[in-house]
Write a protein that holds these residues in place. Structure first.
Motif, PDB file in Angstrom:
ATOM      1  N   UNK A   1      31.939  74.731  38.382  1.00 25.16           N
ATOM      2  CA  UNK A   1      33.247  75.211  38.828  1.00 25.16           C
ATOM      3  C   UNK A   1      34.217  74.056  39.034  1.00 25.16           C
ATOM      4  N   UNK A   2      33.687  72.904  39.473  1.00 25.08           N
ATOM      5  CA  UNK A   2      34.539  71.731  39.651  1.00 25.08           C
ATOM      6  C   UNK A   2      35.091  71.200  38.348  1.00 25.08           C
ATOM      7  N   UNK A   3      34.404  71.453  37.261  1.00 26.18           N
ATOM      8  CA  UNK A   3      34.888  71.045  35.943  1.00 26.18           C
ATOM      9  C   UNK A   3      35.861  72.052  35.333  1.00 26.18           C
ATOM     10  N   UNK A   4      36.134  73.119  36.084  1.00 23.18           N
ATOM     11  CA  UNK A   4      37.092  74.106  35.603  1.00 23.18           C
ATOM     12  C   UNK A   4      36.485  75.217  34.777  1.00 23.18           C
ATOM     13  N   UNK A   5      35.155  75.345  34.753  1.00 15.73           N
ATOM     14  CA  UNK A   5      34.500  76.409  33.992  1.00 15.73           C
ATOM     15  C   UNK A   5      34.602  77.709  34.786  1.00 15.73           C
ATOM     16  N   UNK A   6      35.013  78.810  34.177  1.00 20.86           N
ATOM     17  CA  UNK A   6      35.118  80.074  34.916  1.00 20.86           C
ATOM     18  C   UNK A   6      33.767  80.513  35.470  1.00 20.86           C
ATOM     19  N   UNK A   7      33.816  81.330  36.523  1.00 16.75           N
ATOM     20  CA  UNK A   7      32.575  81.734  37.176  1.00 16.75           C
ATOM     21  C   UNK A   7      31.686  82.543  36.249  1.00 16.75           C
ATOM     22  N   UNK A   8      32.291  83.436  35.436  1.00 17.22           N
ATOM     23  CA  UNK A   8      31.458  84.254  34.550  1.00 17.22           C
ATOM     24  C   UNK A   8      30.760  83.398  33.517  1.00 17.22           C
ATOM     25  N   UNK A   9      31.452  82.360  33.049  1.00 14.84           N
ATOM     26  CA  UNK A   9      30.837  81.466  32.064  1.00 14.84           C
ATOM     27  C   UNK A   9      29.765  80.604  32.733  1.00 14.84           C
ATOM     28  N   UNK A  10      30.006  80.196  33.961  1.00 12.44           N
ATOM     29  CA  UNK A  10      29.009  79.435  34.702  1.00 12.44           C
ATOM     30  C   UNK A  10      27.743  80.264  34.900  1.00 12.44           C
ATOM     31  N   UNK A  11      27.926  81.540  35.223  1.00 13.53           N
ATOM     32  CA  UNK A  11      26.773  82.415  35.455  1.00 13.53           C
ATOM     33  C   UNK A  11      25.950  82.601  34.197  1.00 13.53           C
ATOM     34  N   UNK A  12      26.620  82.864  33.088  1.00 11.48           N
ATOM     35  CA  UNK A  12      25.895  83.166  31.851  1.00 11.48           C
ATOM     36  C   UNK A  12      25.340  81.923  31.173  1.00 11.48           C
ATOM     37  N   UNK A  13      26.119  80.865  31.135  1.00 12.91           N
ATOM     38  CA  UNK A  13      25.712  79.690  30.355  1.00 12.91           C
ATOM     39  C   UNK A  13      24.900  78.668  31.144  1.00 12.91           C
ATOM     40  N   UNK A  14      25.031  78.676  32.472  1.00 17.25           N
ATOM     41  CA  UNK A  14      24.350  77.650  33.278  1.00 17.25           C
ATOM     42  C   UNK A  14      23.299  78.274  34.190  1.00 17.25           C
TER      43      UNK A  14
END
Length: 292
Positions: A181-194
């Motif tokens: 999230x600190x890198x500006x990645x959206x939460x939905x993308x963080x959830x799915x990709x990370x």
């Protein structure tokens, strides 16, 4: 007064720790053996009882009429594969999606309600789920079908997959999410990709447990797929399945059908083990490639 390293009490404590460590190791090994032994015993017994009826006709032919020797369960094997594929296509994505919601967003009363519902649904007897699907789908369509059987099994898979996914995602450290999230990645993308990718091994294990649970279910299919003595590839028609065929043959008065029921049970176990092993191997290779 300080105790010297070679003091008798210190030596006594060291011996006690070694004893407890060995005892814990023995307990852990014994528990592992107790988990493995039932599976080995069941598999060996099925091999002894069913291997004699395995032949080319058994895996290529449909059942013979009552009282006639020979035939096989080829249609039931294909039917089981179709029904389980339908159940997986419906149940696994919905279960994973539900687990993601519970872990990442379900911190309110609605999330608690969903958790409670999943836990209750996980304990509902399979025959009750079969009757419910029979009332909601089969009676409306006015006929049995492979589709209704797949939906019944999918309903059984969803709570197991959902709760396993939630628990695995909760084990992912929050620092990983915060970094993304600190890198500006959206939460939905963080959830799915990370987050989901980090917990993928546990999520896949939960999916395999759900698959193994429903693969041998008979009661829901009695009210939905119903069974079929012939080949059928139409999802909207009654379809044979290995658990149904084994159940029918086990209740019959014919010795040849009893032997084929043991062979069918052996094939069912082998299919489950092969499917789980294939998923394990493919995921482990993917993890190794990702690490390299």
């Amino acid at each position: 007064m300080l105790k010297q390293p070679g003091d008798a009490s210190t030596l006594k404590v060291s011996l006690w720790r070694r004893f407890m460590n060995q005892a814990a190791n023995v307990f852990a090994i014994s528990a592992s053996v107790l988990v493995i032994v039932p599976l080995v015993v069941i598999f060996v017994y099925l091999v002894i009882k069913g291997v004699g009826s395995l032949n080319w006709a058994f895996v290529t032919q449909t059942p013979k009429p009552p009282g006639e020797l020979g035939g096989g369960m080829a249609n039931a094997m294909v039917g089981s594969a179709v029904i389980l594929a339908l159940a997986s296509l419906v149940g696994i994505p919905m279960g994973i999606g539900c687990g993601i919601y519970l872990a990442e967003y379900g911190r309110d009363r609605f999330g608690d309600l969903v958790r409670f519902t999943a836990d209750v649904l996980n304990g509902v007897p399979s025959i009750v789920i079969g009757i419910a699907v029979y009332s909601l789908i089969v009676l409306r369509q006015k006929h049995f079908s492979a589709l209704s059987g797949g939906i019944a099994l999918a309903i059984m898979m969803i709570p197991t997959v959902a709760r396993a996914t939630e628990e695995m995602l909760l084990m992912v450290p929050n620092n990983i999410r915060e970094a993304a999230l600190g890198l500006g990645i959206p939460k939905w993308r963080t959830t799915l990709s990370i987050s989901l990718r980090t917990a993928s091994a546990g999520v896949i294990t939960g999916c395999m447990l759900a698959f193994a649970r429903v693969a041998g279910e008979t009661a829901p299919l009695l009210f939905t797929a119903f069974g079929n003595q012939y080949w059928n590839m139409n999802l909207n028609q009654p379809t044979a399945a290995l658990p149904l065929q084994i159940y029918t043959y086990a209740l019959s008065p014919y010795d040849d059908w009893h032997r084929q029921a043991w062979a069918g049970a052996l094939i069912l176990i082998v299919m489950i083990v092969a499917a789980v092993a294939a998923v394990r191997i493919s995921t482990s290779r993917g993890a190794l490639k990702g690490a390299s």
